[in-house]
Design a protein around this motif. Structure first.
Motif, mmCIF file in Angstrom:
data_model
loop_
_atom_site.group_PDB
_atom_site.id
_atom_site.type_symbol
_atom_site.label_atom_id
_atom_site.label_comp_id
_atom_site.label_asym_id
_atom_site.label_seq_id
_atom_site.Cartn_x
_atom_site.Cartn_y
_atom_site.Cartn_z
ATOM 1 N N HIS A 39 -10.637 119.975 -0.485
ATOM 2 C CA HIS A 39 -11.159 119.041 -1.475
ATOM 3 C C HIS A 39 -10.329 117.756 -1.528
ATOM 4 C CE1 HIS A 39 -12.785 117.604 -5.323
ATOM 5 N NE2 HIS A 39 -11.540 117.361 -5.680
ATOM 6 N N TYR A 40 -9.043 117.870 -1.307
ATOM 7 C CA TYR A 40 -8.151 116.724 -1.502
ATOM 8 C C TYR A 40 -8.081 115.814 -0.286
ATOM 9 C CZ TYR A 40 -6.606 119.205 -5.664
ATOM 10 O OH TYR A 40 -6.571 119.839 -6.866
ATOM 11 N N ASP A 53 -7.270 125.991 -5.979
ATOM 12 C CA ASP A 53 -6.334 125.149 -6.717
ATOM 13 C C ASP A 53 -6.968 124.659 -8.016
ATOM 14 O OD1 ASP A 53 -3.722 123.728 -6.656
ATOM 15 O OD2 ASP A 53 -5.058 122.015 -6.928
ATOM 16 N N HIS A 54 -6.179 124.715 -9.096
ATOM 17 C CA HIS A 54 -6.637 124.171 -10.373
ATOM 18 C C HIS A 54 -6.307 122.680 -10.411
ATOM 19 C CE1 HIS A 54 -6.679 128.438 -11.320
ATOM 20 N NE2 HIS A 54 -7.359 128.176 -12.409
ATOM 21 N N ILE A 55 -7.301 121.848 -10.607
ATOM 22 C CA ILE A 55 -7.060 120.399 -10.683
ATOM 23 C C ILE A 55 -6.091 120.127 -11.831
ATOM 24 C CG2 ILE A 55 -8.111 118.145 -11.080
ATOM 25 C CD1 ILE A 55 -10.690 119.250 -9.803
ATOM 26 N N ASN A 68 -12.963 122.879 -12.612
ATOM 27 C CA ASN A 68 -11.517 122.648 -12.530
ATOM 28 C C ASN A 68 -10.850 123.336 -11.352
ATOM 29 O OD1 ASN A 68 -9.105 121.447 -13.590
ATOM 30 N ND2 ASN A 68 -8.495 123.473 -14.349
ATOM 31 N N VAL A 70 -10.816 123.887 -7.100
ATOM 32 C CA VAL A 70 -11.290 123.334 -5.826
ATOM 33 C C VAL A 70 -10.596 124.060 -4.687
ATOM 34 C CG1 VAL A 70 -11.835 121.030 -6.711
ATOM 35 C CG2 VAL A 70 -9.508 121.540 -5.922
ATOM 36 N N LYS A 80 1.155 119.537 -3.844
ATOM 37 C CA LYS A 80 0.858 119.428 -5.271
ATOM 38 C C LYS A 80 1.939 120.099 -6.100
ATOM 39 C CE LYS A 80 -3.151 119.408 -8.291
ATOM 40 N NZ LYS A 80 -3.392 120.583 -9.122
#
Ligand code: ZN
Length: 99
Positions: A39-40, A53-55, A68, A70, A80
């Motif tokens: 996603h990133y 992963d939790h945003i 929330n 991704v 992160k």
């Protein structure tokens, strides 16, 4: 100190982690991973290497909801964890400024 508030936090954390485990088993999540893309950074990543992963991290009040979480590759996930929120923003910008 308010020991009751602490208990609540612990319970929230456990509940969110449990929800994350359940969401990871869902068809919705499997479909997201099947796309094979982080996603990133947008790099193609095999489904088996994508992590949830939790945003907004659970520790900061984030919830385990479809909006929330991704799929993220290991490189982004590690970044992160290591980076401060400001540094993380700069890291994401580095992908978005590419043509
Ligand atoms: Zn990535």
């Amino acid at each position: 100190m308010n020991p009751y508030a602490y208990d609540l936090d612990e319970r929230d954390l456990k509940r969110e982690r449990q929800k994350a485990r359940e969401l990871r088993q869902s068809q919705w999540w499997k479909r997201r991973c099947a796309k094979g893309r982080c996603h990133y950074c947008g790099r193609p990543t095999p489904a088996g290497e994508l992590t949830m992963d939790h945003i907004v991290p659970i520790a900061r009040g984030g919830k385990t909801t479809k909006g929330n979480v991704v799929p993220a590759c290991k490189a982004c996930n590690n970044k992160k964890k290591q980076l401060l929120p400001m540094e993380w923003d700069a890291y994401l910008q580095s992908f978005h400024t590419q043509p």
